[in-house]
Enzyme design. Structure first.
Site, mmCIF file in Angstrom:
data_model
loop_
_atom_site.group_PDB
_atom_site.id
_atom_site.type_symbol
_atom_site.label_atom_id
_atom_site.label_comp_id
_atom_site.label_asym_id
_atom_site.label_seq_id
_atom_site.Cartn_x
_atom_site.Cartn_y
_atom_site.Cartn_z
ATOM 1 N NE ARG A 95 -3.666 -2.243 2.631
ATOM 2 C CZ ARG A 95 -3.408 -3.440 3.177
ATOM 3 N NH1 ARG A 95 -2.217 -3.690 3.714
ATOM 4 N NH2 ARG A 95 -4.339 -4.384 3.193
ATOM 5 C CE LYS B 91 -7.948 -2.008 5.537
ATOM 6 N NZ LYS B 91 -8.548 -2.195 4.194
ATOM 7 C CG HIS C 81 -5.137 0.446 -3.025
ATOM 8 N ND1 HIS C 81 -4.664 0.411 -1.732
ATOM 9 C CD2 HIS C 81 -6.016 -0.581 -3.135
ATOM 10 C CE1 HIS C 81 -5.238 -0.595 -1.083
ATOM 11 N NE2 HIS C 81 -6.068 -1.208 -1.912
ATOM 12 N NE ARG D 92 -3.087 -3.499 -1.802
ATOM 13 C CZ ARG D 92 -2.691 -4.314 -0.828
ATOM 14 N NH1 ARG D 92 -1.389 -4.471 -0.599
ATOM 15 N NH2 ARG D 92 -3.559 -4.962 -0.078
ATOM 16 C CG HIS E 2 -6.166 -8.786 1.217
ATOM 17 N ND1 HIS E 2 -6.550 -9.318 0.014
ATOM 18 C CD2 HIS E 2 -5.989 -7.454 0.991
ATOM 19 C CE1 HIS E 2 -6.603 -8.368 -0.897
ATOM 20 N NE2 HIS E 2 -6.269 -7.227 -0.338
ATOM 21 C CE1 TYR F 120 0.513 -13.459 8.663
ATOM 22 C CE2 TYR F 120 -1.828 -13.852 8.434
ATOM 23 C CZ TYR F 120 -0.739 -13.003 8.342
ATOM 24 O OH TYR F 120 -0.919 -11.715 7.945
#
Length: 417
Positions: free
Chosen positions: A243, A273, A333, A336, A371, A381
């Protein structure tokens, strides 16, 4: 024969759950995972029922027997102890707050710590003030919907869905633990406000990407140094799928191993984010570009702004695309989206008879894009997960950009001849 403390402590998990009887319907259920849960079997109006008193050692033998005596007293009065709770301690053990706490503690160790903290913070802010002191069996679908509507009123539709999901998980935990019989969130399907249609950032068809690459390479602004920084920032964003904010504030110390075989860019959780560290494996092209910009930057920022020791301004990159003629057609953006489209369309032939499968697993793509993962099991994770396949994917992407850029340059030369 009544149980002893030493018997309970020595009870080990087995392939199947088993019971240790204490007498008068009270028993300890030893689960396959080793947890030990107090249960009271009794009959009310001819129907066999189970009452839960909590887990050992939080609820000891003496406490469990006292709760059993209280439940038997309620039963002797002709009332159901499942509904008419025996004693204040037992009541508190079956409030939504108490069960939610047990649910969270049971799963917290399997989650990313920052994610676990966010989940519980949302519960404390939005759910517990309304449902916390209610008994589990008292909570109805309208009560849950009241919580959801309050969140929706402030426009936080994603959070309202996560709140519903968490409430449902608490009830599923309670049902599995014998603490309640139903999940009120199961009746809310269709009651939540729909999400507004997602406005996707503008992006070109992949077929027009070669022309964009050539224009980026030829980008000129008011000065050569400014042009170089803008070109480099746009190219680095295209190579790494990050980003704008993540790139603008990139600092020299975040880059590791740029001259080795495994260069990475380690972006801190404070700039992400989702509030967790993101490791970006770098292709050879991205590592070389980062190394060049770091060597030329006077301050700590890899892509400095007008003032050398300040980061690139918020609009520099998007204005650069505007100057190239991509206003309303391509955003930073949107890079992406271009990369994601390319990755998801790559197939490879395997097996006999032959079949086509994805070259890049969807988890690699989503993790590279950093994401949000609503499925919390997949979302918990390690930041370095899939680092090797993601590195290979980004290297393939960089080589693809080089390839189509080279072809576009050759075509331009032939047309000019």
């Amino acid at each position: 024969m009544a149980l002893s403390e030493i018997q309970i402590k020595k009870a080990k998990a087995a392939e199947r759950p088993y019971k240790l009887a204490d007498g008068e319907g009270l028993f300890l259920l030893v689960q396959k995972n080793g947890s030990k849960l107090w249960r009271l079997k009794y009959r009310y109006h001819g129907k066999e029922k189970l009452l839960s008193f909590g887990a050992y050692p939080e609820v000891g033998i003496a406490a469990a027997r006292e709760l059993k005596r209280a439940a038997k007293g309620v039963l002797a009065e002709g009332r159901d102890p499942m509904v008419h709770k025996p004693g204040r301690d037992f009541e508190e053990a079956k409030t939504f707050r108490a069960i939610a706490t047990m649910w969270h503690e049971n799963r917290a160790s399997s989650l990313n710590p920052a994610h676990a903290k966010r989940v519980w913070s949302r519960m404390e802010q939005d759910v517990l003030p309304v449902l916390g002191e209610l008994m589990m069996h008292e909570i109805t679908p309208p009560e849950v919907l009241k919580v959801i509507r309050k969140i929706e009123e402030r426009g936080a539709l994603d959070i309202s869905r996560r709140a519903k999901q968490c409430i449902g998980q608490v009830f599923q935990f309670a049902i599995a633990s014998g603490l309640c019989d139903s999940d009120p969130t199961a009746h809310l399907r269709g009651a939540l406000k729909p999400r507004p249609r997602v406005k996707h950032m503008a992006k070109l068809p992949l077929a027009q990407l070669p022309e964009l690459i050539i224009k980026m390479e030829r980008y000129q602004e008011e000065g050569e140094r400014r042009s170089e920084i803008t070109r480099a920032a746009l190219t680095f964003a295209l190579l790494t799928w990050v980003r704008t904010k993540e790139l603008r504030f990139a600092k020299k110390h975040e880059f590791e191993g740029l001259v080795g075989d495994s260069p990475v860019w380690r972006i801190g959780a404070d700039r992400m984010k989702m509030g967790r560290e993101h490791i970006v494996p770098l292709s050879r092209q991205a590592a070389s570009l980062a190394q060049d910009m770091i060597s030329k930057s006077e301050g700590e920022y890899v892509f400095p702004g007008q003032k050398p020791k300040m980061p690139l301004s918020e609009n520099t990159m998007i204005y650069g695309l505007y100057r190239l003629g991509y206003h309303g057609r391509q955003t930073v953006h949107g890079f992406r989206g271009l990369a994601s489209t390319w990755a998801n369309e790559q197939l490879v032939e395997v097996g006999e008879p032959p079949m086509w499968i994805r070259r890049y697993h969807e988890d690699w793509v989503e993790l590279q894009l950093a994401h949000s993962e609503e499925n919390e099991v997949r979302g918990a994770y390690n930041a370095a997960e899939y680092l090797a396949p993601r590195r290979a994917m980004l290297q393939d992407w960089a080589d693809f950009l080089d390839s189509i850029g080279g072809k576009a340059r050759n075509i331009a030369v032939l047309r000019a001849a």
